[in-house]
Structure formats: structure tokens, C-alpha cells
Design an enzyme around this catalytic site. Structure first.
Site, PDB file in Angstrom:
ATOM      1  N   CYS A  71       0.888  -1.157   0.000  1.00  0.00           N
ATOM      2  CA  CYS A  71       0.000   0.000   0.000  1.00  0.00           C
ATOM      3  C   CYS A  71       0.925   1.207   0.000  1.00  0.00           C
ATOM      4  O   CYS A  71       1.524   1.537   1.027  1.00  0.00           O
ATOM      5  CB  CYS A  71      -0.890   0.008   1.236  1.00  0.00           C
ATOM      6  SG  CYS A  71      -1.778   1.564   1.454  1.00  0.00           S
ATOM      7  N   CYS A 118      -0.641   4.377   2.222  1.00  0.00           N
ATOM      8  CA  CYS A 118      -0.667   4.284   3.700  1.00  0.00           C
ATOM      9  C   CYS A 118      -0.133   2.908   4.056  1.00  0.00           C
ATOM     10  O   CYS A 118       1.015   2.636   3.737  1.00  0.00           O
ATOM     11  CB  CYS A 118      -2.022   4.628   4.289  1.00  0.00           C
ATOM     12  SG  CYS A 118      -3.475   3.895   3.527  1.00  0.00           S
ATOM     13  N   SER A 119      -0.925   2.082   4.704  1.00  0.00           N
ATOM     14  CA  SER A 119      -0.415   0.757   5.065  1.00  0.00           C
ATOM     15  C   SER A 119      -1.542  -0.260   5.048  1.00  0.00           C
ATOM     16  O   SER A 119      -1.621  -1.131   5.915  1.00  0.00           O
ATOM     17  CB  SER A 119       0.223   0.788   6.457  1.00  0.00           C
ATOM     18  OG  SER A 119       1.258   1.734   6.502  1.00  0.00           O
ATOM     19  N   CYS A 120      -2.426  -0.158   4.040  1.00  0.00           N
ATOM     20  CA  CYS A 120      -3.562  -1.077   3.948  1.00  0.00           C
ATOM     21  C   CYS A 120      -3.068  -2.518   3.907  1.00  0.00           C
ATOM     22  O   CYS A 120      -2.099  -2.825   3.206  1.00  0.00           O
ATOM     23  CB  CYS A 120      -4.386  -0.774   2.710  1.00  0.00           C
ATOM     24  SG  CYS A 120      -5.108   0.878   2.760  1.00  0.00           S
TER      25      CYS A 120
END
Lengths: 216, 220
Positions: free
Chosen positions: A116, A119-121
Site C-alpha cells: 500500500c 498508507c499501510s492497507c
């Protein structure tokens, strides 16, 4: 505890509310937790319940069960590739940060890897919360541009012939990589197979291998 | 916004720092931040897109300098302050202002744990038919607005091919501003790595990105 004087621990000049907090992260969290609990905004028992859920129940052991099932049950594998959300839910895993799942399968010719960049999905119901490297600037910046170089850092070296597919999770679709089943595992049970499946193999930064054994 | 969060393709970050046998959490306070963030969400004063935007609008030096859970705490503090849950004085002192009323939390332990297997699906039914079909060639927008959106810089103005259609999903752009869900068709778009990065990339490799219909135009 002595009250802490407000302290600006950042160099930027404009004031962000968080810059008023203590510089030590543990104290910062304590300050906010005290506020939200004392103000009746958050139930302290709910904090403990969520910590337990993500420490004990929700983690890569869930995704490993999905992978092992897909290796041993071709009908399930088809279902997983066709409607991953439903197939994963069948095994009891669903919900927050995995509401819409897609499964992608690694083969001899195709290697999938997930990121991601914005962000940090990450697919929480099957993998839990993400490791630090997955959230790092280095991984997010580099894996879309130099996937083979990044994979080599993880010890995954691909044939030049192989096709690398990088999946950037920019929406609410969450990707689960189905790693290749290692050879010589025909005699293993589904549980034994699940025990071989690593977190990284389901992100695409690892491959599943048999543990090395001495000659018997 | 062209923010620090939009990291795809940036150079200079060095090798990936991989920790063998990494624990789920490194400090006891990390899962507490995660839990508080989830639980404050039950007030419905913000949503996942507003929450993402609050992280990406942290000062860039903080964005790169803070750890993940530190960023979450910083952005939670901002969100709570903006929504009027806490005052600057309370943040600075760490104690509740005298005389303030005590609220009743919207989620107890049972509600919170029952929510996890459900989550918040973003798919919606809409009347509009999808403009594109599997195999359509599309060109992504070259320019985007300065609010929250999910079109990374590294694919802007590029041509890709639609490989999946996910139905309509809540549009982050308006949702982040609490200005409505405005669902649009969502597609997975595949780009050739060489189109994005030039000849240093393998001719075989691809990058796929999930993009809303409004981010795309037909490639004629």
C-alpha cells in the site's frame, strides 16, 4: 506522577495538537488514554478486548488456514480465486480491513506481491496487523519500482522469465497472495501444511519451504 | 494532495529493514493506540478516509520521523481536538478540565469485538452503469485536487488496462471531508512496469492500482 509541563518536541513552528503531548511515546499514550477514559469517550474494557483480539486471535495463522485449504481442496481454491471474501468467510475470517478480499495465486510463471504505497492497507482478518517493514517508507516507495530488488532483499530470487505483479492497495480491496505449495508435501495434512505457511509468503515477500531436516 | 504519504517510486530510502521473528507489537502502548483509534471511530465524527487524511496531513518531518503507532496517536489527537472531544489545555495537561461532563462510551467490549468480523464494507449499490469493462484501456488523471484522494503520483497520466471491476465503492475524496459517500465504480487497473519506470523495469512486470471511475478517462 508529577504533571508534565507542555513541551514542543518538534522543530516545526506551527502548533499541531499532538506537539503538546509528552515526548516519550509511552507517556503520550498514557496521557491520551487517561483523557478518553476519564471523559467517558472510550470503555477501558473495550481497549483490553481489542488488544486481546489482535494479539491472540487475528493473525497470519488465519491466512495460513485459507492457503492450506486451497492447496488441498481444488473446489475451495476455485471459490477463493473467484470470490475471496466469501471463501475466506467460510473459514470464519472476515470484517475490518478485509471487507473486500481478492486472492492472487503464485505459480511457476507469476509472482504476486502486495503493497500500500499511500498508507499501510493490509488484510487484517487473515494476516493481523502489518509488520514494521510493510509500513516503512522504503518498502512502500521501492516495491512498485524495483520489485525484484526488494524481493531479493527478502531472499526471494525470481527467474527472469517470471512475471512480477505488484498490487498497490489504494482502495478498500485487500489482497491475499496464495503462495506456491512446496514439493514433496503430498503426505502432509491440512494442519501440517498450514504450519508451513508464513506471513511473508501471503504478502508475496516470501515463499513457502519445507523445514530442513537431517537424514533419517 | 501531493503529500509526503504518496511514496510509490520515491528513491533514496535504502534497504528494507527486516526484523526476524518480529513481534506483533514492540511496546505495550502500541496496541493501546490501535484500540483507542478503533474505539473513538464509534463516535462516527470521522471515518476511515478522514482518518487517513489526518495522517497524511501531519507535518512531513513527523510523517517520516514518527513510527506507525506514533503517527496514529498524533492523528488521533488531531481528530479528537478538531471534533471537540478534547481541548488543547486537556491535551497539554493530560487531565480532564474541571466540571466537564462525563460521556457514555458508544462501544463496550462486546460491541467492539462483535464489530471486528463485520467491519465497514465500502461497496454500495448505484444506478449508474460502469463506463469501463474488463479490457478497457484508460488514462489516469494528470492533475488531482489538494484534498484526500487515492490516485498515486506514479500512475498519473498513464495508460493502463482494466482487469477487475469491484462494483461501486465510497469515494474517499468526498468521504474524507464528511461530504458524502458519493460511490463510484471501482476498478483494478494494470500498468506495464516499463510505462511507469522506463527500461530499467522488466518488460514482463506490471503494477496494478485500484482506482475510482472519476480518476480515469478513456484512452482514445
Amino acid at each position: 506522577m508529577e504533571p508534565k509541563p507542555p513541551k514542543d518536541n518538534h522543530t516545526h513552528s506551527h502548533t499541531h495538537p499532538h506537539s503538546l503531548l509528552p515526548s516519550d511515546p509511552a507517556l503520550r499514550v498514557k496521557a491520551i488514554e487517561t483523557l478518553v477514559v476519564d471523559k467517558g469517550l472510550v470503555d477501558p474494557e473495550a481497549i483490553e478486548a481489542l488488544i486481546e483480539a489482535y494479539s491472540e486471535q487475528i493473525g497470519p495463522q488465519n491466512g495460513a488456514k485459507v492457503v492450506a485449504r486451497s492447496w488441498t481442496d481444488s473446489e475451495y481454491r476455485s471459490k477463493l480465486l473467484d470470490d475471496a471474501t466469501a471463501a475466506i468467510s467460510e473459514l470464519g475470517f472476515s470484517g475490518l480491513q478485509g471487507e473486500h478480499m481478492v486472492a492472487v495465486e503464485n505459480t511457476d510463471k507469476i509472482h504476486n506481491v502486495v503493497v500500500c504505497t499511500l498508507c499501510s492497507c493490509y488484510p487484517w482478518p487473515v494476516l493481523g496487523v502489518p509488520p514494521v517493514w510493510y509500513k516503512s517508507a522504503a518498502y512502500r516507495a521501492r516495491v512498485v519500482r524495483d520489485p525484484r530488488g526488494v524481493l531479493a532483499e527478502f531472499g526471494v530470487v525470481l527467474d527472469e522469465d517470471a512475471e512480477v505483479r505488484v498490487w498497490d492497495s489504494t482502495a478498500e480491496i485487500r489482497y491475499l497472495v496464495i503462495p506456491k505449495r512446496p514439493q514433496n508435501t503430498d503426505g502432509l495434512s491440512e494442519d501440517e501444511l498450514a504450519a508451513l505457511v508464513t506471513r511473508d509468503s501471503m504478502i508475496g515477500t516470501g515463499v513457502v519451504t519445507l523445514p530442513e531436516r537431517g537424514q533419517e | 494532495m501531493d503529500g509526503i504519504h504518496d511514496l510509490g517510486g520515491m528513491e533514496g530510502f535504502g534497504p528494507i529493514q527486516i526484523e526476524e521473528n518480529e513481534p506483533t507489537f514492540h511496546h505495550d502502548w502500541e496496541p493501546r493506540v490501535m484500540a483507542m483509534r478503533l474505539l473513538m471511530g464509534f463516535w462516527r465524527k470521522w471515518n476511515i478516509d478522514a482518518s487517513r487524511h489526518s495522517v497524511e496531513t501531519l507535518p512531513p518531518e513527523d510523517y517520516l520521523g514518527l513510527t506507525y503507532y506514533e503517527k496514529w496517536l498524533a492523528s488521533l489527537t488531531v481528530l479528537m481536538y478538531r471534533a471537540g472531544f478534547v481541548s488543547l489545555e486537556e491535551i497539554a495537561s493530560g487531565s480532564v478540565a474541571p466540571g466537564s461532563e462525563k460521556a457514555s462510551p458508544p462501544a463496550d467490549a462486546a460491541t467492539a469485538t462483535a464489530f471486528l468480523p463485520i467491519g465497514r464494507p465500502s461497496q454500495r449499490e448505484i444506478d449508474a452503469k460502469p463506463i469501463y469493462t474488463i479490457g478497457s484501456k484508460v488514462r489516469t488523471a494528470q492533475h488531482m485536487h489538494s484534498g484526500h484522494h487515492r490516485l498515486p503520483r506514479y500512475v498519473r497520466g498513464h495508460v493502463g488496462e482494466i482487469i477487475l471491476h469491484h462494483g461501486a465503492h465510497v469515494l474517499p475524496d468526498t468521504h474524507a471531508k464528511m461530504a458524502g459517500e458519493n460511490p463510484q465504480h471501482l476498478y483494478t487497473v494494470r500498468f506495464k512496469a516499463r510505462d511507469l519506470w522506463g527500461d530499467e523495469a522488466s518488460a514482463k512486470d506490471t503494477v496494478t492500482v485500484d482506482l475510482w471511475e472519476g480518476y480515469l478517462g478513456a484512452d482514445n
